[in-house]
Design a protein around this motif. Structure first.
Motif, PDB file in Angstrom:
ATOM      1  N   HIS A 109     -11.251  -9.812  14.615  1.00  0.00           N
ATOM      2  CA  HIS A 109     -12.092  -8.717  14.123  1.00  0.00           C
ATOM      3  C   HIS A 109     -11.797  -8.376  12.666  1.00  0.00           C
ATOM      4  O   HIS A 109     -12.476  -7.547  12.071  1.00  0.00           O
ATOM      5  CB  HIS A 109     -11.914  -7.467  14.992  1.00  0.00           C
ATOM      6  N   GLY A 110     -10.754  -8.998  12.114  1.00  0.00           N
ATOM      7  CA  GLY A 110     -10.363  -8.713  10.731  1.00  0.00           C
ATOM      8  C   GLY A 110     -11.223  -9.477   9.742  1.00  0.00           C
ATOM      9  O   GLY A 110     -11.755 -10.537  10.058  1.00  0.00           O
ATOM     10  N   GLU A 111     -11.348  -8.933   8.551  1.00  0.00           N
ATOM     11  CA  GLU A 111     -12.170  -9.587   7.524  1.00  0.00           C
ATOM     12  C   GLU A 111     -11.410 -10.608   6.700  1.00  0.00           C
ATOM     13  O   GLU A 111     -11.976 -11.271   5.861  1.00  0.00           O
ATOM     14  CB  GLU A 111     -12.722  -8.522   6.556  1.00  0.00           C
ATOM     15  N   GLY A 112     -10.106 -10.681   6.901  1.00  0.00           N
ATOM     16  CA  GLY A 112      -9.276 -11.450   5.971  1.00  0.00           C
ATOM     17  C   GLY A 112      -8.667 -10.463   4.993  1.00  0.00           C
ATOM     18  O   GLY A 112      -9.322  -9.514   4.569  1.00  0.00           O
ATOM     19  N   ILE A 113      -7.393 -10.685   4.688  1.00  0.00           N
ATOM     20  CA  ILE A 113      -6.669  -9.704   3.876  1.00  0.00           C
ATOM     21  C   ILE A 113      -7.152  -9.720   2.431  1.00  0.00           C
ATOM     22  O   ILE A 113      -7.342 -10.783   1.845  1.00  0.00           O
ATOM     23  CB  ILE A 113      -5.154  -9.976   3.970  1.00  0.00           C
ATOM     24  N   GLN A 114      -7.378  -8.527   1.887  1.00  0.00           N
ATOM     25  CA  GLN A 114      -7.762  -8.425   0.491  1.00  0.00           C
ATOM     26  C   GLN A 114      -6.611  -7.862  -0.336  1.00  0.00           C
ATOM     27  O   GLN A 114      -5.950  -6.915   0.070  1.00  0.00           O
ATOM     28  CB  GLN A 114      -8.976  -7.508   0.317  1.00  0.00           C
ATOM     29  N   ILE A 115      -6.363  -8.485  -1.482  1.00  0.00           N
ATOM     30  CA  ILE A 115      -5.320  -7.996  -2.381  1.00  0.00           C
ATOM     31  C   ILE A 115      -5.986  -7.265  -3.544  1.00  0.00           C
ATOM     32  O   ILE A 115      -6.956  -7.757  -4.121  1.00  0.00           O
ATOM     33  CB  ILE A 115      -4.478  -9.165  -2.947  1.00  0.00           C
ATOM     34  N   LEU A 116      -5.453  -6.090  -3.857  1.00  0.00           N
ATOM     35  CA  LEU A 116      -5.946  -5.317  -5.000  1.00  0.00           C
ATOM     36  C   LEU A 116      -4.800  -5.089  -5.972  1.00  0.00           C
ATOM     37  O   LEU A 116      -3.687  -4.793  -5.550  1.00  0.00           O
ATOM     38  CB  LEU A 116      -6.440  -3.939  -4.550  1.00  0.00           C
ATOM     39  N   LYS A 117      -5.105  -5.226  -7.237  1.00  0.00           N
ATOM     40  CA  LYS A 117      -4.108  -4.962  -8.278  1.00  0.00           C
ATOM     41  C   LYS A 117      -4.650  -3.929  -9.259  1.00  0.00           C
ATOM     42  O   LYS A 117      -5.768  -4.069  -9.753  1.00  0.00           O
ATOM     43  CB  LYS A 117      -3.808  -6.252  -9.042  1.00  0.00           C
ATOM     44  N   TYR A 118      -3.866  -2.894  -9.502  1.00  0.00           N
ATOM     45  CA  TYR A 118      -4.247  -1.862 -10.463  1.00  0.00           C
ATOM     46  C   TYR A 118      -3.222  -1.848 -11.597  1.00  0.00           C
ATOM     47  O   TYR A 118      -2.017  -1.857 -11.353  1.00  0.00           O
ATOM     48  CB  TYR A 118      -4.207  -0.473  -9.838  1.00  0.00           C
ATOM     49  N   THR A 119      -3.724  -1.788 -12.836  1.00  0.00           N
ATOM     50  CA  THR A 119      -2.854  -1.580 -13.996  1.00  0.00           C
ATOM     51  C   THR A 119      -3.089  -0.148 -14.495  1.00  0.00           C
ATOM     52  O   THR A 119      -4.008   0.524 -14.006  1.00  0.00           O
ATOM     53  CB  THR A 119      -3.169  -2.616 -15.093  1.00  0.00           C
ATOM     54  N   PRO A 120      -2.279   0.350 -15.437  1.00  0.00           N
ATOM     55  CA  PRO A 120      -2.433   1.753 -15.847  1.00  0.00           C
ATOM     56  C   PRO A 120      -3.885   2.097 -16.214  1.00  0.00           C
ATOM     57  O   PRO A 120      -4.555   1.341 -16.908  1.00  0.00           O
ATOM     58  CB  PRO A 120      -1.494   1.870 -17.048  1.00  0.00           C
ATOM     59  N   GLY A 121      -4.354   3.206 -15.692  1.00  0.00           N
ATOM     60  CA  GLY A 121      -5.723   3.664 -15.923  1.00  0.00           C
ATOM     61  C   GLY A 121      -6.689   3.197 -14.851  1.00  0.00           C
ATOM     62  O   GLY A 121      -7.783   3.749 -14.715  1.00  0.00           O
ATOM     63  N   GLN A 122      -6.321   2.192 -14.090  1.00  0.00           N
ATOM     64  CA  GLN A 122      -7.243   1.689 -13.063  1.00  0.00           C
ATOM     65  C   GLN A 122      -7.144   2.513 -11.786  1.00  0.00           C
ATOM     66  O   GLN A 122      -6.079   3.037 -11.449  1.00  0.00           O
ATOM     67  CB  GLN A 122      -6.977   0.210 -12.774  1.00  0.00           C
ATOM     68  N   GLU A 123      -8.266   2.595 -11.088  1.00  0.00           N
ATOM     69  CA  GLU A 123      -8.335   3.457  -9.901  1.00  0.00           C
ATOM     70  C   GLU A 123      -9.431   2.960  -8.971  1.00  0.00           C
ATOM     71  O   GLU A 123     -10.212   2.071  -9.314  1.00  0.00           O
ATOM     72  CB  GLU A 123      -8.676   4.891 -10.329  1.00  0.00           C
ATOM     73  N   TYR A 124      -9.494   3.567  -7.808  1.00  0.00           N
ATOM     74  CA  TYR A 124     -10.568   3.316  -6.848  1.00  0.00           C
ATOM     75  C   TYR A 124     -11.029   4.696  -6.417  1.00  0.00           C
ATOM     76  O   TYR A 124     -10.316   5.399  -5.697  1.00  0.00           O
ATOM     77  CB  TYR A 124     -10.019   2.499  -5.669  1.00  0.00           C
ATOM     78  N   LYS A 125     -12.206   5.075  -6.907  1.00  0.00           N
ATOM     79  CA  LYS A 125     -12.689   6.437  -6.642  1.00  0.00           C
ATOM     80  C   LYS A 125     -12.952   6.642  -5.150  1.00  0.00           C
ATOM     81  O   LYS A 125     -13.093   5.683  -4.391  1.00  0.00           O
ATOM     82  CB  LYS A 125     -13.964   6.697  -7.450  1.00  0.00           C
TER      83      LYS A 125
END
Ligand SMILES: O=C(O)CCC(=O)C(=O)O
Ligand SMILES: [Fe+2]
Length: 217
Positions: A109-125
């Motif tokens: 049922h999983g979509e496959g693991i997603q990796i997210l990388k944030y550097t300074p100033g980056q965000e996910y609203k």
């Protein structure tokens, strides 16, 4: 006698009781939980080696994040990201299995693991992980999420839930789990969440979203 429906809790997918979750290869600690909607903070989900390994395997494949059906680059999410194929590496197979036990949903049922990388100033609203009922993807909608923190962030980068005035600080090897498959739509909508801007350092997370039905054909 009066019956107050509000006092009865809705059933949750997550079925673990107590302070520990025993998986095939690792014992996970429950650090904190909010009951409705259910949000569980977990410790010792990944080893340091697994966190480092996931970053190593993904770091040369990071692309600017795309969201939604049109996959347009969007200011809602400024981080970069990549998806692993299911079972792409042995380390992933182990982690997917462990996550599936924690989430109490079959691996398929999983979509496959997603990796997210944030550097300074980056965000996910702030956003919902489930799709709006009018979208095609809602036919097999997402029902639960686990966000695994792959490193310590010096300053910023909390996962925040604005409707609950609640936030989780990233910590290597820890995770936050939540679900939004309640009959009561209001409970699902309370899972609005985002990744706060990173101020100092980098933030790496791995996300697994679970679907109501198998996502593999
Ligand atoms: O980076 C975070 O803390 C949030 C990530 C998130 O919301 C997601 O991957 O769906
Ligand atoms: Fe999300």
């Amino acid at each position: 006698m009066t019956v107050d429906n509000k006092t009865s809790k809705e059933q949750t997918i997550f079925n673990h009781i107590g302070n520990k979750i025993k998986t095939e290869d690792r014992e996970i600690n429950v650090v904190a939980r909010l009951e409705e909607p259910l949000i569980v903070v977990l410790e010792n989900v990944l080893s340091d080696e697994e966190c480092d390994g996931l970053i190593e395997l993904s770091k040369d494949k990071m692309n600017r994040s795309k969201i939604g059906v049109t996959h347009e680059v969007n200011e809602i999410r400024t981080s970069s990201s990549m998806f692993f194929q299911e079972n792409e590496y042995d380390i992933l197979t182990k982690i997917e299995k462990r996550i599936s036990t924690i989430m109490n949903i079959p691996v398929e049922h999983g979509e496959g693991i997603q990796i997210l990388k944030y550097t300074p100033g980056q965000e996910y609203k702030a956003h919902f992980d489930f799709f709006t009922s009018s979208s095609i993807a809602a036919k097999n909608n997402r029902i639960s999420t686990i966000i695994l923190y792959l490193n310590d962030v010096e300053h910023g980068g909390e996962t925040f839930f604005p409707k609950l005035n609640f936030s989780v600080s990233p910590r290597k090897g820890m995770a936050v789990y939540f679900e939004y498959f309640y009959n009561d739509k209001n409970l699902n909508e309370l899972t609005l969440h985002g990744g706060a801007p990173v101020f100092t350092g980098e933030k790496w997370v791995a996300t697994q979203w679970m679907r109501r039905q198998s996502s593999r054909s």
